[in-house]
Design a protein around this motif. Structure first.
Motif, PDB file in Angstrom:
ATOM      1  N   LEU A  36       0.864  -1.170   0.000  1.00 44.67           N
ATOM      2  CA  LEU A  36       0.000   0.000   0.000  1.00 44.67           C
ATOM      3  C   LEU A  36       0.911   1.233   0.000  1.00 44.67           C
ATOM      4  O   LEU A  36       1.948   1.245   0.670  1.00 44.67           O
ATOM      5  N   VAL A  37       0.553   2.244  -0.762  1.00 49.65           N
ATOM      6  CA  VAL A  37       1.456   3.364  -1.018  1.00 49.65           C
ATOM      7  C   VAL A  37       1.810   4.154   0.252  1.00 49.65           C
ATOM      8  O   VAL A  37       0.949   4.467   1.064  1.00 49.65           O
ATOM      9  N   GLU A  38       3.118   4.418   0.386  1.00 48.94           N
ATOM     10  CA  GLU A  38       3.663   5.317   1.400  1.00 48.94           C
ATOM     11  C   GLU A  38       4.143   6.564   0.669  1.00 48.94           C
ATOM     12  O   GLU A  38       4.885   6.455  -0.299  1.00 48.94           O
ATOM     13  N   VAL A  39       3.731   7.719   1.124  1.00 44.91           N
ATOM     14  CA  VAL A  39       4.106   8.970   0.453  1.00 44.91           C
ATOM     15  C   VAL A  39       5.330   9.545   1.159  1.00 44.91           C
ATOM     16  O   VAL A  39       5.260   9.935   2.321  1.00 44.91           O
ATOM     17  N   VAL A  46       2.634  15.025  -5.480  1.00 41.60           N
ATOM     18  CA  VAL A  46       2.114  15.754  -6.640  1.00 41.60           C
ATOM     19  C   VAL A  46       1.844  14.779  -7.782  1.00 41.60           C
ATOM     20  O   VAL A  46       0.798  14.838  -8.435  1.00 41.60           O
ATOM     21  N   PHE A  47       2.763  13.849  -8.019  1.00 44.45           N
ATOM     22  CA  PHE A  47       2.571  12.833  -9.051  1.00 44.45           C
ATOM     23  C   PHE A  47       1.314  12.007  -8.769  1.00 44.45           C
ATOM     24  O   PHE A  47       0.473  11.798  -9.658  1.00 44.45           O
ATOM     25  N   LEU A  48       1.170  11.511  -7.541  1.00 48.39           N
ATOM     26  CA  LEU A  48       0.018  10.665  -7.203  1.00 48.39           C
ATOM     27  C   LEU A  48      -1.305  11.410  -7.338  1.00 48.39           C
ATOM     28  O   LEU A  48      -2.274  10.875  -7.875  1.00 48.39           O
ATOM     29  N   GLU A  59     -11.170   9.149  -4.352  1.00 46.90           N
ATOM     30  CA  GLU A  59     -10.512   8.980  -3.063  1.00 46.90           C
ATOM     31  C   GLU A  59      -9.737   7.675  -3.104  1.00 46.90           C
ATOM     32  O   GLU A  59      -9.983   6.830  -3.960  1.00 46.90           O
ATOM     33  N   PHE A  60      -8.786   7.513  -2.189  1.00 48.28           N
ATOM     34  CA  PHE A  60      -8.020   6.268  -2.150  1.00 48.28           C
ATOM     35  C   PHE A  60      -7.286   6.136  -0.817  1.00 48.28           C
ATOM     36  O   PHE A  60      -6.936   7.120  -0.177  1.00 48.28           O
ATOM     37  N   TRP A  61      -7.077   4.866  -0.443  1.00 45.38           N
ATOM     38  CA  TRP A  61      -6.296   4.554   0.752  1.00 45.38           C
ATOM     39  C   TRP A  61      -4.820   4.822   0.506  1.00 45.38           C
ATOM     40  O   TRP A  61      -4.310   4.564  -0.571  1.00 45.38           O
ATOM     41  N   ILE A  62      -4.133   5.310   1.554  1.00 50.12           N
ATOM     42  CA  ILE A  62      -2.681   5.291   1.617  1.00 50.12           C
ATOM     43  C   ILE A  62      -2.322   4.481   2.868  1.00 50.12           C
ATOM     44  O   ILE A  62      -3.191   4.175   3.689  1.00 50.12           O
ATOM     45  N   ALA A  63      -1.063   4.133   3.033  1.00 51.75           N
ATOM     46  CA  ALA A  63      -0.657   3.168   4.061  1.00 51.75           C
ATOM     47  C   ALA A  63      -0.526   3.736   5.473  1.00 51.75           C
ATOM     48  O   ALA A  63      -0.003   3.093   6.363  1.00 51.75           O
ATOM     49  N   TRP A  73       0.945   8.366  13.876  1.00 46.65           N
ATOM     50  CA  TRP A  73       0.665   8.036  12.480  1.00 46.65           C
ATOM     51  C   TRP A  73       1.904   7.457  11.825  1.00 46.65           C
ATOM     52  O   TRP A  73       2.895   8.152  11.621  1.00 46.65           O
ATOM     53  N   SER A  74       1.847   6.161  11.524  1.00 48.72           N
ATOM     54  CA  SER A  74       2.979   5.438  10.959  1.00 48.72           C
ATOM     55  C   SER A  74       2.550   4.707   9.699  1.00 48.72           C
ATOM     56  O   SER A  74       1.379   4.362   9.524  1.00 48.72           O
ATOM     57  N   TRP A  75       3.544   4.435   8.844  1.00 54.25           N
ATOM     58  CA  TRP A  75       3.294   3.654   7.634  1.00 54.25           C
ATOM     59  C   TRP A  75       3.182   2.186   8.012  1.00 54.25           C
ATOM     60  O   TRP A  75       4.081   1.643   8.658  1.00 54.25           O
ATOM     61  N   ILE A  76       2.104   1.543   7.616  1.00 53.77           N
ATOM     62  CA  ILE A  76       1.846   0.159   8.017  1.00 53.77           C
ATOM     63  C   ILE A  76       2.889  -0.818   7.464  1.00 53.77           C
ATOM     64  O   ILE A  76       3.148  -1.856   8.065  1.00 53.77           O
ATOM     65  N   ASN A  77       3.522  -0.494   6.356  1.00 52.90           N
ATOM     66  CA  ASN A  77       4.504  -1.398   5.751  1.00 52.90           C
ATOM     67  C   ASN A  77       5.835  -1.404   6.491  1.00 52.90           C
ATOM     68  O   ASN A  77       6.504  -2.426   6.577  1.00 52.90           O
ATOM     69  N   THR A  78       6.228  -0.258   7.014  1.00 50.67           N
ATOM     70  CA  THR A  78       7.568  -0.100   7.595  1.00 50.67           C
ATOM     71  C   THR A  78       7.537   0.346   9.056  1.00 50.67           C
ATOM     72  O   THR A  78       8.570   0.355   9.704  1.00 50.67           O
ATOM     73  N   TRP A  79       6.410   0.786   9.533  1.00 50.71           N
ATOM     74  CA  TRP A  79       6.209   1.327  10.888  1.00 50.71           C
ATOM     75  C   TRP A  79       7.042   2.565  11.152  1.00 50.71           C
ATOM     76  O   TRP A  79       7.289   2.926  12.282  1.00 50.71           O
ATOM     77  N   ARG A  80       7.466   3.238  10.078  1.00 52.32           N
ATOM     78  CA  ARG A  80       8.144   4.516  10.246  1.00 52.32           C
ATOM     79  C   ARG A  80       7.103   5.620  10.389  1.00 52.32           C
ATOM     80  O   ARG A  80       6.067   5.586   9.738  1.00 52.32           O
ATOM     81  N   THR A  81       7.403   6.601  11.224  1.00 55.43           N
ATOM     82  CA  THR A  81       6.531   7.762  11.361  1.00 55.43           C
ATOM     83  C   THR A  81       6.586   8.557  10.056  1.00 55.43           C
ATOM     84  O   THR A  81       7.648   8.681   9.449  1.00 55.43           O
ATOM     85  N   ALA A  82       5.456   9.067   9.642  1.00 51.16           N
ATOM     86  CA  ALA A  82       5.386   9.829   8.395  1.00 51.16           C
ATOM     87  C   ALA A  82       6.175  11.128   8.525  1.00 51.16           C
ATOM     88  O   ALA A  82       5.926  11.923   9.433  1.00 51.16           O
ATOM     89  N   SER A  83       7.129  11.344   7.613  1.00 48.86           N
ATOM     90  CA  SER A  83       7.883  12.601   7.614  1.00 48.86           C
ATOM     91  C   SER A  83       7.204  13.627   6.710  1.00 48.86           C
ATOM     92  O   SER A  83       7.378  14.822   6.892  1.00 48.86           O
TER      93      SER A  83
END
Length: 127
Positions: A36-39, A46-48, A59-63, A73-83
């Motif tokens: 699932l996409v991580e921005v 901008v591309f997405l 509308e669409f889900w992001i990770a 708020w973290s990315w489900i794939n990597t558990w990194r906090t969104a920067s």
């Protein structure tokens, strides 16, 4: 409407039109050897947004999720906090104490909103 993979930089993106829950979107991306996409940055976002608009994806889900730790708020794939984030003003707000997954909303220039993970909407994968 056409789904399919689109390249940007070293990444490919899949725009899925099927309405699915957050968990189903996560699984579908894994089944396609993606996630699932991580921005990660403004240029990617901008591309997405541009692609979603071209493809009439409302509308669409992001990770992004805080399902495991409220307001973290973290990315489900990597558990990194969104920067990088693109929250709509006043979001995230955890309306009805049941909004733990993030979607982008076309009618507000694809700004992010927290939403119930059980809602069924389209999704974007990356690989």
């Amino acid at each position: 409407m056409s789904s399919g993979w689109v390249n940007f930089g070293n990444t490919c993106y899949y725009f899925g039109y099927e309405n699915v829950t957050f968990a189903e979107a996560y699984r579908k991306c894994q089944q396609m050897q993606g996630q699932l996409v991580e921005v990660e940055c403004e240029a990617e976002w901008v591309f997405l947004k541009t692609q979603a608009e071209k493809k009439s994806l409302d509308e669409f889900w992001i990770a992004l999720t805080d399902a495991f730790n409220e307001n973290d708020w973290s990315w489900i794939n990597t558990w990194r906090t969104a920067s990088f984030t693109s929250w709509s003003p006043g979001e995230p707000n955890n309306s009805n104490l049941n909004e733990h997954c993030v979607h982008a909303v076309g009618r507000i220039q694809y700004q992010w909103n927290d939403l119930s993970c059980n809602r069924q909407i389209p999704y974007i994968c990356e690989a």
